[in-house]
Motif scaffolding. Structure first.
Motif, PDB file in Angstrom:
ATOM      1  N   ASN A 286       0.847  -1.211   0.000  1.00 48.82           N
ATOM      2  CA  ASN A 286       0.000   0.000   0.000  1.00 48.82           C
ATOM      3  C   ASN A 286       0.877   1.254   0.000  1.00 48.82           C
ATOM      4  O   ASN A 286       0.596   2.214  -0.727  1.00 48.82           O
ATOM      5  N   ALA A 287       1.938   1.222   0.860  1.00 39.99           N
ATOM      6  CA  ALA A 287       2.813   2.401   0.949  1.00 39.99           C
ATOM      7  C   ALA A 287       3.496   2.663  -0.397  1.00 39.99           C
ATOM      8  O   ALA A 287       3.527   3.803  -0.874  1.00 39.99           O
ATOM      9  N   ALA A 288       3.977   1.570  -0.996  1.00 37.46           N
ATOM     10  CA  ALA A 288       4.633   1.723  -2.298  1.00 37.46           C
ATOM     11  C   ALA A 288       3.655   2.247  -3.334  1.00 37.46           C
ATOM     12  O   ALA A 288       3.984   3.131  -4.133  1.00 37.46           O
ATOM     13  N   ASP A 289       2.386   1.698  -3.286  1.00 38.51           N
ATOM     14  CA  ASP A 289       1.342   2.163  -4.226  1.00 38.51           C
ATOM     15  C   ASP A 289       1.100   3.648  -4.055  1.00 38.51           C
ATOM     16  O   ASP A 289       0.958   4.394  -5.033  1.00 38.51           O
ATOM     17  N   ALA A 290       1.040   4.082  -2.749  1.00 36.64           N
ATOM     18  CA  ALA A 290       0.705   5.474  -2.462  1.00 36.64           C
ATOM     19  C   ALA A 290       1.812   6.412  -2.958  1.00 36.64           C
ATOM     20  O   ALA A 290       1.541   7.552  -3.339  1.00 36.64           O
ATOM     21  N   MET A 291       3.043   5.911  -2.920  1.00 41.23           N
ATOM     22  CA  MET A 291       4.157   6.811  -3.266  1.00 41.23           C
ATOM     23  C   MET A 291       4.499   6.820  -4.752  1.00 41.23           C
ATOM     24  O   MET A 291       5.457   7.483  -5.157  1.00 41.23           O
TER      25      MET A 291
ATOM     26  N   GLY B 112      -4.627   3.435  11.307  1.00 35.02           N
ATOM     27  CA  GLY B 112      -4.009   4.148  10.190  1.00 35.02           C
ATOM     28  C   GLY B 112      -4.273   5.634  10.324  1.00 35.02           C
ATOM     29  O   GLY B 112      -5.395   6.032  10.596  1.00 35.02           O
ATOM     30  N   GLU B 113      -3.246   6.472  10.241  1.00 29.71           N
ATOM     31  CA  GLU B 113      -3.454   7.927  10.351  1.00 29.71           C
ATOM     32  C   GLU B 113      -2.392   8.632   9.511  1.00 29.71           C
ATOM     33  O   GLU B 113      -1.486   7.978   8.965  1.00 29.71           O
ATOM     34  N   ASN B 114      -2.557   9.957   9.432  1.00 27.71           N
ATOM     35  CA  ASN B 114      -1.564  10.722   8.671  1.00 27.71           C
ATOM     36  C   ASN B 114      -0.532  11.308   9.624  1.00 27.71           C
ATOM     37  O   ASN B 114      -0.877  11.788  10.700  1.00 27.71           O
ATOM     38  N   GLY B 115       0.722  11.259   9.214  1.00 22.95           N
ATOM     39  CA  GLY B 115       1.798  11.749  10.062  1.00 22.95           C
ATOM     40  C   GLY B 115       1.844  13.268  10.102  1.00 22.95           C
ATOM     41  O   GLY B 115       1.278  13.931   9.218  1.00 22.95           O
ATOM     42  N   PRO B 116       2.496  13.857  11.107  1.00 24.17           N
ATOM     43  CA  PRO B 116       2.556  15.321  11.230  1.00 24.17           C
ATOM     44  C   PRO B 116       3.303  15.975  10.047  1.00 24.17           C
ATOM     45  O   PRO B 116       2.933  17.066   9.629  1.00 24.17           O
ATOM     46  N   GLN B 117       4.283  15.224   9.493  1.00 22.73           N
ATOM     47  CA  GLN B 117       4.989  15.801   8.326  1.00 22.73           C
ATOM     48  C   GLN B 117       4.465  15.214   7.029  1.00 22.73           C
ATOM     49  O   GLN B 117       5.190  15.135   6.031  1.00 22.73           O
ATOM     50  N   GLY B 118       3.235  14.814   6.989  1.00 24.63           N
ATOM     51  CA  GLY B 118       2.646  14.203   5.797  1.00 24.63           C
ATOM     52  C   GLY B 118       2.986  12.730   5.750  1.00 24.63           C
ATOM     53  O   GLY B 118       3.781  12.226   6.554  1.00 24.63           O
ATOM     54  N   GLY B 119       2.415  12.074   4.777  1.00 26.76           N
ATOM     55  CA  GLY B 119       2.619  10.629   4.670  1.00 26.76           C
ATOM     56  C   GLY B 119       1.712   9.877   5.629  1.00 26.76           C
ATOM     57  O   GLY B 119       1.160  10.471   6.557  1.00 26.76           O
ATOM     58  N   ALA B 120       1.539   8.588   5.321  1.00 26.80           N
ATOM     59  CA  ALA B 120       0.652   7.768   6.165  1.00 26.80           C
ATOM     60  C   ALA B 120       1.478   7.041   7.213  1.00 26.80           C
ATOM     61  O   ALA B 120       2.606   6.653   6.958  1.00 26.80           O
ATOM     62  N   VAL B 121       0.830   6.869   8.415  1.00 19.66           N
ATOM     63  CA  VAL B 121       1.487   6.102   9.481  1.00 19.66           C
ATOM     64  C   VAL B 121       0.521   4.964   9.893  1.00 19.66           C
ATOM     65  O   VAL B 121      -0.587   5.244  10.339  1.00 19.66           O
ATOM     66  N   PHE B 122       0.964   3.730   9.690  1.00 17.27           N
ATOM     67  CA  PHE B 122       0.151   2.579  10.136  1.00 17.27           C
ATOM     68  C   PHE B 122       0.834   1.946  11.337  1.00 17.27           C
ATOM     69  O   PHE B 122       2.026   1.718  11.316  1.00 17.27           O
ATOM     70  N   THR B 123       0.023   1.729  12.399  1.00 16.96           N
ATOM     71  CA  THR B 123       0.581   1.125  13.615  1.00 16.96           C
ATOM     72  C   THR B 123      -0.111  -0.204  13.872  1.00 16.96           C
ATOM     73  O   THR B 123      -1.340  -0.257  13.952  1.00 16.96           O
ATOM     74  N   VAL B 124       0.706  -1.265  13.973  1.00 14.05           N
ATOM     75  CA  VAL B 124       0.148  -2.586  14.313  1.00 14.05           C
ATOM     76  C   VAL B 124       0.593  -2.910  15.738  1.00 14.05           C
ATOM     77  O   VAL B 124       1.775  -2.944  16.023  1.00 14.05           O
TER      78      VAL B 124
ATOM     79  N   VAL C  16       4.384  -2.049  15.888  1.00 15.31           N
ATOM     80  CA  VAL C  16       5.178  -1.966  14.646  1.00 15.31           C
ATOM     81  C   VAL C  16       4.663  -0.751  13.889  1.00 15.31           C
ATOM     82  O   VAL C  16       3.474  -0.675  13.603  1.00 15.31           O
ATOM     83  N   ILE C  17       5.512   0.212  13.680  1.00 15.58           N
ATOM     84  CA  ILE C  17       5.075   1.449  13.022  1.00 15.58           C
ATOM     85  C   ILE C  17       5.683   1.490  11.618  1.00 15.58           C
ATOM     86  O   ILE C  17       6.895   1.360  11.461  1.00 15.58           O
ATOM     87  N   ILE C  18       4.804   1.640  10.616  1.00 19.71           N
ATOM     88  CA  ILE C  18       5.267   1.717   9.210  1.00 19.71           C
ATOM     89  C   ILE C  18       4.851   3.070   8.667  1.00 19.71           C
ATOM     90  O   ILE C  18       3.661   3.390   8.638  1.00 19.71           O
ATOM     91  N   ARG C  19       5.762   3.801   8.314  1.00 19.52           N
ATOM     92  CA  ARG C  19       5.487   5.184   7.890  1.00 19.52           C
ATOM     93  C   ARG C  19       6.049   5.393   6.483  1.00 19.52           C
ATOM     94  O   ARG C  19       7.106   4.856   6.153  1.00 19.52           O
ATOM     95  N   ASP C  20       5.354   6.153   5.643  1.00 20.25           N
ATOM     96  CA  ASP C  20       5.877   6.451   4.294  1.00 20.25           C
ATOM     97  C   ASP C  20       5.859   7.948   4.075  1.00 20.25           C
ATOM     98  O   ASP C  20       5.320   8.685   4.896  1.00 20.25           O
ATOM     99  N   ASN C  21       6.414   8.390   2.987  1.00 12.93           N
ATOM    100  CA  ASN C  21       6.355   9.834   2.714  1.00 12.93           C
ATOM    101  C   ASN C  21       5.528  10.106   1.468  1.00 12.93           C
ATOM    102  O   ASN C  21       5.874  10.921   0.621  1.00 12.93           O
ATOM    103  N   GLY C  22       4.444   9.347   1.360  1.00 10.68           N
ATOM    104  CA  GLY C  22       3.496   9.515   0.267  1.00 10.68           C
ATOM    105  C   GLY C  22       2.530  10.668   0.537  1.00 10.68           C
ATOM    106  O   GLY C  22       2.772  11.495   1.424  1.00 10.68           O
ATOM    107  N   PRO C  23       1.397  10.680  -0.149  1.00 11.93           N
ATOM    108  CA  PRO C  23       0.424  11.796  -0.008  1.00 11.93           C
ATOM    109  C   PRO C  23      -0.432  11.699   1.268  1.00 11.93           C
ATOM    110  O   PRO C  23      -1.171  12.628   1.580  1.00 11.93           O
ATOM    111  N   GLY C  24      -0.352  10.574   1.951  1.00 13.10           N
ATOM    112  CA  GLY C  24      -1.213  10.409   3.145  1.00 13.10           C
ATOM    113  C   GLY C  24      -2.559   9.787   2.781  1.00 13.10           C
ATOM    114  O   GLY C  24      -2.891   9.654   1.605  1.00 13.10           O
ATOM    115  N   ILE C  25      -3.315   9.448   3.829  1.00  6.72           N
ATOM    116  CA  ILE C  25      -4.593   8.744   3.608  1.00  6.72           C
ATOM    117  C   ILE C  25      -5.679   9.778   3.349  1.00  6.72           C
ATOM    118  O   ILE C  25      -5.759  10.795   4.040  1.00  6.72           O
ATOM    119  N   ASP C  26      -6.521   9.494   2.325  1.00  5.08           N
ATOM    120  CA  ASP C  26      -7.631  10.412   2.000  1.00  5.08           C
ATOM    121  C   ASP C  26      -8.636  10.472   3.147  1.00  5.08           C
ATOM    122  O   ASP C  26      -8.923  11.541   3.675  1.00  5.08           O
TER     123      ASP C  26
END
Ligand SMILES: Nc1ncnc2c1ncn2[C@@H]1O[C@H](COP(=O)(O)OP(=O)(O)OP(=O)(O)O)[C@@H](O)[C@H]1O
Ligand SMILES: [Mg+2]
Length: 583
Positions: free
Chosen positions: A484-489, A560-572, A509-519
């Motif tokens: 999903n992160a790769a798709d988003a970016m 799943g939420e959006n990070g403070p500097q953009g991008g999505a942050v998923f926490t498991v 487990v925190i997975i964060r990307d620097n994509g556009p974030g979750i709509d």
């Protein structure tokens, strides 16, 4: 119960009849007892009255005997002596209240008489003839010229030679004897040999003769009284209508008096005995009725209670039935629910598998490239090696062989990971190493990441971290998150995914990307929610919802939420494996 209700009038009737019978028996017993007492008293009264009469009459009898020897009876041929004797007899008559005292010679001619009330000639009289025989004669009756009830005594007078020379006649007045009797005594009467009442203290009974049955003989004055006699328990009861001074219903007793030649009879009022018996019977009946009424009321009360009880019981039974029905229905529903749950679980498992296969499909191009590349490399290393071998460069050949072995080893790892990913996990929850799972997920998605120039940074700890879960399913979760992160970016210049582990209690487990974030962060876990276009890298919108189900089943959580500097942050978040759980 119903039968009893219908029988109630009959039972009451039987009870009333029984009470009536008992009261009747008590009445009869009481009546007989009272009659017995009455009879004893009446016997006494009759004996008293009889003795009195006998004694009173005996006075006159003895008077006649005494006078027979009197000297005044001598020489009565002389008129002067006769006058003397008459005066003497008159004095005697006055003193003894005799009606007359007279002396008759052998022919029955009255020589001298106190009151002259005796007939001039008594030769026909039975009592006189008896006296002539030397015995004491007696008689009673209404005789001329007296026409009064009188009792006659004749005593023989003897001459010097001992021959009967005449008889002294004493006439007693019955009415004057009766007058001396007490007025309040019970009705007493004396009957002669003919059964005719001759002496009595009730004037009404005088000259009455007891009939054999039915109507009595007509008394001299007045109509015939009704008469019935009946035996009750050895006692004779007379039913007689004879005016107010003679009891209508009377106990009758009699006693023979041989001395005076009469039968003494008594009539005692039986009404008090009847009243007493009636009183006793009514008392018994009243007690029985009161007792019966109480019993009836008690029975009624018990019956009412029993009815209420029956109604209650039937209600309880109905309720119980309804409850058991509801219970059965509930059980049915529970079993249906369980079946549905099992079906759901099966569907979920199928879905997990389907999602996995979908992911594999998506990954297949990258994977085949990933396998092709080392295969090509092995081929060129092998060809190079052959040439080095021909040239005698054995050191280079060894180098190439080492590389070939490394590449084969890498291919083996990829294939092993793929096989593990495709496997269907049977065990629910067990101890798994989250670091190893993340390693294999990164490796599985490696081809894709390299293709898209995505940097995957994993702050990898050196030791295993044990959590509760299943490695295949958790691997599926992380593959989806990374994909999903790769798709988003896609289409971005700098593509970077950071993976971090932290948490002291539950592991995160925190997975964060620097994509556009979750709509729409609220919707990403809903099934079939996808923003990806239908096409080559189309999304089903199932990846995150399957991941959610998997993590929940291990007792963990995914956000799943959006990070403070953009991008999505998923926490498991996952439960750490405790030592005691293994036991
Ligand atoms: N890292 C992310 N950044 C931005 N949006 C994301 C990210 N991860 C998921 N999403 C959004 O969440 C949606 C749902 O993701 P999900 O994995 O459930 O489905 P999908 O990836 O679209 O399809 P599938 O996984 O079934 O092939 C995505 O379509 C996307 O819009
Ligand atoms: Mg996805």
């Amino acid at each position: 119960m119903t039968g009893l209700r219908h029988q109630r009038p009959l039972v009451v009737l039987i009870f009333l009849v029984a009470v009536a019978a008992l009261a009747g028996a008590v009445w009869r017993y009481g009546y007989l007892q009272a009659l017995e007492q009455l009879a004893r008293r009446a016997e006494g009264d009759l004996a008293l009255a009889s003795d009195r009469l006998s004694t009173e009459l005996q006075v006159y009898q003895e008077l006649a005997v005494l006078l027979t020897d009197h000297p005044m009876l001598d020489g009565l041929d002389d008129p002067a002596r006769r006058d003397e004797a008459q005066a003497h007899l008159l004095a005697v008559a006055d003193k003894t209240a005799a009606l007359d005292v007279a002396y008759a010679d052998l022919t029955g001619r009255i020589l001298v008489s106190a009151n002259g009330l005796t007939a001039g000639d008594v030769s026909d009289a039975a009592y006189f003839r008896r006296a002539l025989q030397g015995a004491l004669g007696s008689d009673h009756g209404l005789r001329a010229p007296l026409d009064r009830r009188a009792y006659y005594y004749a005593a023989p007078s003897f001459d010097a030679a001992g021959q009967v020379r005449g008889a002294v006649v004493v006439v007693a007045d019955v009415a004057s004897i009766e007058l001396a009797w007490p007025g309040n005594a019970p009705a007493v009467f004396f009957t002669d040999a003919n059964g005719e009442v001759f002496i009595t203290n009730r004037f009404e009974l005088l000259f009455w003769t007891r009939p054999a049955s039915g109507v009595g003989l007509v008394p001299p004055d007045g109509p015939a009284p009704e008469f019935r006699a009946a035996q009750t328990g050895g006692h004779e009861i007379w039913n007689i209508r004879w005016g107010p001074y003679v009891p209508t219903r009377a106990l009758h007793l009699q006693r023979h008096l041989p001395i005076v030649g009469l039968t003494g009879e008594i009539l005692v009022n039986a009404a008090p005995a009847r009243r007493l018996a009636g009183l006793q019977a009514s008392a018994v009946a009243a007690i029985c009725l009161a007792f019966g009424a109480m019993l009836f009321l008690a029975t009624e009360r018990r019956r009412t209670l029993a009815q209420a009880n029956a109604v209650l019981e039937s209600r309880v039974a109905k309720r119980t039935r309804a409850l058991s029905e509801a219970n059965a229905q509930l059980r049915q529903e529970i079993s249906e629910r369980k079946e549905a749950e099992a079906a759901l679980k099966r569907a979920q498992a199928d879905l997990v598998q389907a999602g996995k296969l979908g992911a594999l499909g998506q990954m297949s191009a990258g994977i085949s490239h990933e396998l092709n590349q080392p295969l090509m490399a092995i081929r060129s290393f092998a060809e190079n090696g052959t040439q080095y071998l021909a040239r005698g460069r054995s050191d280079k050949v060894g180098d190439n062989l080492t590389r070939i072995a490394d590449l084969a080893h890498r291919m083996g790892r990829i294939i092993r990971n793929l096989r593990a990913f495709a496997r269907q996990e049977s065990e629910e929850v067990r101890q798994v190493d989250i670091v190893a799972i993340l390693d294999s997920a990164i490796e599985l998605t490696g081809a894709r990441m390299r293709q898209d120039a995505v940097t995957v940074a994993f702050a990898r700890p050196d030791r295993p971290i044990w959590v509760r879960g299943g490695d295949v399913r958790l691997g599926q979760v992380f593959v989806n998150l990374l994909t999903n992160a790769a798709d988003a970016m896609q289409g971005r210049d700098d593509k970077r995914i950071e993976i971090a582990l932290n948490g002291d209690g539950p592991l995160r487990v925190i997975i964060r990307d620097n994509g556009p974030g979750i709509d729409v962060p609220d919707k990403v876990f809903e099934p079939f929610y996808s923003t990806k276009e239908v096409g080559a890298s189309e999304g089903m919108g199932l990846g995150l919802s399957i991941s959610y189900g998997i993590v929940q089943s291990f007792g963990g959580d995914i956000r799943g939420e959006n990070g403070p500097q953009g991008g999505a942050v998923f926490t498991v978040q996952l439960e750490p494996w405790q030592a005691e759980q293994a036991a």
